[in-house]
Design a protein around this motif. Structure first.
Motif, PDB file in Angstrom:
ATOM      1  N   ARG A 207      50.414  34.356  56.979  1.00 20.51           N
ATOM      2  CA  ARG A 207      49.963  33.013  56.594  1.00 20.51           C
ATOM      3  C   ARG A 207      50.951  32.001  57.181  1.00 20.51           C
ATOM      4  NH1 ARG A 207      49.594  33.108  50.974  1.00 20.51           N
ATOM      5  NH2 ARG A 207      47.497  33.870  51.249  1.00 20.51           N
ATOM      6  N   CYS A 208      50.390  30.916  57.733  1.00 11.18           N
ATOM      7  CA  CYS A 208      51.203  29.840  58.280  1.00 11.18           C
ATOM      8  C   CYS A 208      51.568  28.875  57.159  1.00 11.18           C
ATOM      9  CB  CYS A 208      50.449  29.117  59.393  1.00 11.18           C
ATOM     10  SG  CYS A 208      51.370  27.730  60.094  1.00 11.18           S
ATOM     11  N   LYS A 209      52.859  28.577  57.035  1.00 11.97           N
ATOM     12  CA  LYS A 209      53.311  27.630  56.015  1.00 11.97           C
ATOM     13  C   LYS A 209      52.969  26.193  56.388  1.00 11.97           C
ATOM     14  CE  LYS A 209      57.166  29.419  53.680  1.00 11.97           C
ATOM     15  NZ  LYS A 209      58.619  29.359  53.510  1.00 11.97           N
TER      16      LYS A 209
ATOM     17  N   TYR B  29      46.859  28.647  57.715  1.00 11.86           N
ATOM     18  CA  TYR B  29      45.985  29.610  58.394  1.00 11.86           C
ATOM     19  C   TYR B  29      46.345  31.036  57.981  1.00 11.86           C
ATOM     20  CZ  TYR B  29      43.594  31.975  62.260  1.00 11.86           C
ATOM     21  OH  TYR B  29      42.786  32.792  63.000  1.00 11.86           O
ATOM     22  N   ASP B  30      45.346  31.811  57.507  1.00  8.65           N
ATOM     23  CA  ASP B  30      45.508  33.214  57.116  1.00  8.65           C
ATOM     24  C   ASP B  30      44.912  34.099  58.188  1.00  8.65           C
ATOM     25  OD1 ASP B  30      46.754  32.970  54.692  1.00  8.65           O
ATOM     26  OD2 ASP B  30      44.949  33.180  53.497  1.00  8.65           O
ATOM     27  N   PHE B  31      45.616  35.167  58.546  1.00  8.43           N
ATOM     28  CA  PHE B  31      45.060  36.111  59.505  1.00  8.43           C
ATOM     29  C   PHE B  31      45.711  37.471  59.330  1.00  8.43           C
ATOM     30  CE2 PHE B  31      48.625  34.046  61.492  1.00  8.43           C
ATOM     31  CZ  PHE B  31      49.259  35.009  62.254  1.00  8.43           C
ATOM     32  N   THR B  32      45.039  38.501  59.823  1.00  2.53           N
ATOM     33  CA  THR B  32      45.564  39.863  59.798  1.00  2.53           C
ATOM     34  C   THR B  32      45.726  40.339  61.229  1.00  2.53           C
ATOM     35  OG1 THR B  32      43.351  40.769  59.613  1.00  2.53           O
ATOM     36  CG2 THR B  32      44.560  40.476  57.575  1.00  2.53           C
ATOM     37  N   LYS B  33      46.664  41.265  61.421  1.00  2.00           N
ATOM     38  CA  LYS B  33      46.964  41.758  62.757  1.00  2.00           C
ATOM     39  C   LYS B  33      47.336  43.234  62.684  1.00  2.00           C
ATOM     40  CE  LYS B  33      48.142  40.989  67.080  1.00  2.00           C
ATOM     41  NZ  LYS B  33      47.268  40.613  68.130  1.00  2.00           N
TER      42      LYS B  33
ATOM     43  N   PRO C 159      57.655  41.061  64.179  1.00  2.00           N
ATOM     44  CA  PRO C 159      56.730  40.277  63.349  1.00  2.00           C
ATOM     45  C   PRO C 159      56.291  39.012  64.085  1.00  2.00           C
ATOM     46  CG  PRO C 159      58.818  40.633  62.204  1.00  2.00           C
ATOM     47  CD  PRO C 159      58.962  41.204  63.561  1.00  2.00           C
ATOM     48  N   ILE C 160      55.094  38.547  63.780  1.00  3.99           N
ATOM     49  CA  ILE C 160      54.579  37.322  64.380  1.00  3.99           C
ATOM     50  C   ILE C 160      55.249  36.135  63.699  1.00  3.99           C
ATOM     51  CG2 ILE C 160      52.514  35.915  64.685  1.00  3.99           C
ATOM     52  CD1 ILE C 160      50.939  38.553  64.737  1.00  3.99           C
ATOM     53  N   THR C 161      55.716  35.172  64.489  1.00  2.79           N
ATOM     54  CA  THR C 161      56.370  33.995  63.923  1.00  2.79           C
ATOM     55  C   THR C 161      55.662  32.699  64.315  1.00  2.79           C
ATOM     56  OG1 THR C 161      57.897  33.906  65.787  1.00  2.79           O
ATOM     57  CG2 THR C 161      58.645  35.084  63.821  1.00  2.79           C
ATOM     58  N   VAL C 162      54.859  32.733  65.385  1.00  2.00           N
ATOM     59  CA  VAL C 162      54.173  31.537  65.867  1.00  2.00           C
ATOM     60  C   VAL C 162      52.709  31.588  65.444  1.00  2.00           C
ATOM     61  CG1 VAL C 162      53.515  30.200  67.899  1.00  2.00           C
ATOM     62  CG2 VAL C 162      55.729  31.341  67.842  1.00  2.00           C
TER      63      VAL C 162
ATOM     64  N   ARG D  67      54.630  33.613  58.167  1.00  2.00           N
ATOM     65  CA  ARG D  67      55.350  34.613  57.362  1.00  2.00           C
ATOM     66  C   ARG D  67      54.376  35.700  56.938  1.00  2.00           C
ATOM     67  NH1 ARG D  67      58.755  32.108  59.423  1.00  2.00           N
ATOM     68  NH2 ARG D  67      60.316  30.784  58.477  1.00  2.00           N
ATOM     69  N   LYS D  68      54.906  36.907  56.747  1.00  2.12           N
ATOM     70  CA  LYS D  68      54.084  38.009  56.229  1.00  2.12           C
ATOM     71  C   LYS D  68      53.755  37.732  54.771  1.00  2.12           C
ATOM     72  CE  LYS D  68      55.475  41.966  58.978  1.00  2.12           C
ATOM     73  NZ  LYS D  68      56.180  43.252  58.963  1.00  2.12           N
ATOM     74  N   VAL D  69      52.560  38.128  54.365  1.00  2.78           N
ATOM     75  CA  VAL D  69      52.124  38.004  52.981  1.00  2.78           C
ATOM     76  C   VAL D  69      52.144  39.407  52.377  1.00  2.78           C
ATOM     77  CG1 VAL D  69      50.232  37.362  51.454  1.00  2.78           C
ATOM     78  CG2 VAL D  69      50.659  36.031  53.523  1.00  2.78           C
ATOM     79  N   TYR D  70      52.894  39.585  51.322  1.00  4.17           N
ATOM     80  CA  TYR D  70      52.994  40.886  50.664  1.00  4.17           C
ATOM     81  C   TYR D  70      52.144  40.884  49.405  1.00  4.17           C
ATOM     82  CZ  TYR D  70      56.897  41.658  53.781  1.00  4.17           C
ATOM     83  OH  TYR D  70      57.670  41.801  54.901  1.00  4.17           O
ATOM     84  N   SER D  71      51.455  41.969  49.161  1.00  4.08           N
ATOM     85  CA  SER D  71      50.633  42.079  47.962  1.00  4.08           C
ATOM     86  C   SER D  71      50.747  43.490  47.403  1.00  4.08           C
ATOM     87  CB  SER D  71      49.174  41.738  48.270  1.00  4.08           C
ATOM     88  OG  SER D  71      48.676  42.606  49.263  1.00  4.08           O
ATOM     89  N   ALA D  72      50.347  43.636  46.167  1.00  3.52           N
ATOM     90  CA  ALA D  72      50.405  44.940  45.515  1.00  3.52           C
ATOM     91  C   ALA D  72      49.358  45.874  46.108  1.00  3.52           C
ATOM     92  CB  ALA D  72      50.158  44.785  44.019  1.00  3.52           C
ATOM     93  N   VAL D  73      49.723  47.129  46.230  1.00  2.00           N
ATOM     94  CA  VAL D  73      48.811  48.135  46.742  1.00  2.00           C
ATOM     95  C   VAL D  73      48.020  48.692  45.569  1.00  2.00           C
ATOM     96  CG1 VAL D  73      48.657  50.351  47.917  1.00  2.00           C
ATOM     97  CG2 VAL D  73      50.405  48.725  48.581  1.00  2.00           C
ATOM     98  N   PRO D  74      46.687  48.678  45.660  1.00  2.00           N
ATOM     99  CA  PRO D  74      45.904  49.210  44.544  1.00  2.00           C
ATOM    100  C   PRO D  74      46.087  50.723  44.433  1.00  2.00           C
ATOM    101  CG  PRO D  74      44.457  48.629  46.357  1.00  2.00           C
ATOM    102  CD  PRO D  74      45.840  48.188  46.737  1.00  2.00           C
TER     103      PRO D  74
END
Length: 59
Positions: A7-9, A13-17, A25-28, A38-45
């Protein structure tokens, strides 16, 4: 190959890669071009099925 969520701060913009573990890691941001991604971290189901996962289970 793992999928990472970014996600862009700056513009939101949200995207997956799909990326290898060896890739940097992607920075631009591909949308606005700013270095605010920045990477978005979430809980794994996770789901426990069956018996044997809890102390109160009877064998």
């Amino acid at each position: 190959m793992p999928t990472y969520h970014y996600r862009c701060k700056n513009c939101g913009y949200d995207f997956t890669k799909y990326q290898s573990f060896n890739d940097d890691p992607i920075t631009v941001c591909p949308e606005c071009g700013e270095e605010q991604v920045r990477k978005v971290y979430s809980a794994v189901p996770i789901e426990f099925k069956g018996s044997g996962f809890y102390r109160t289970d009877k064998s």
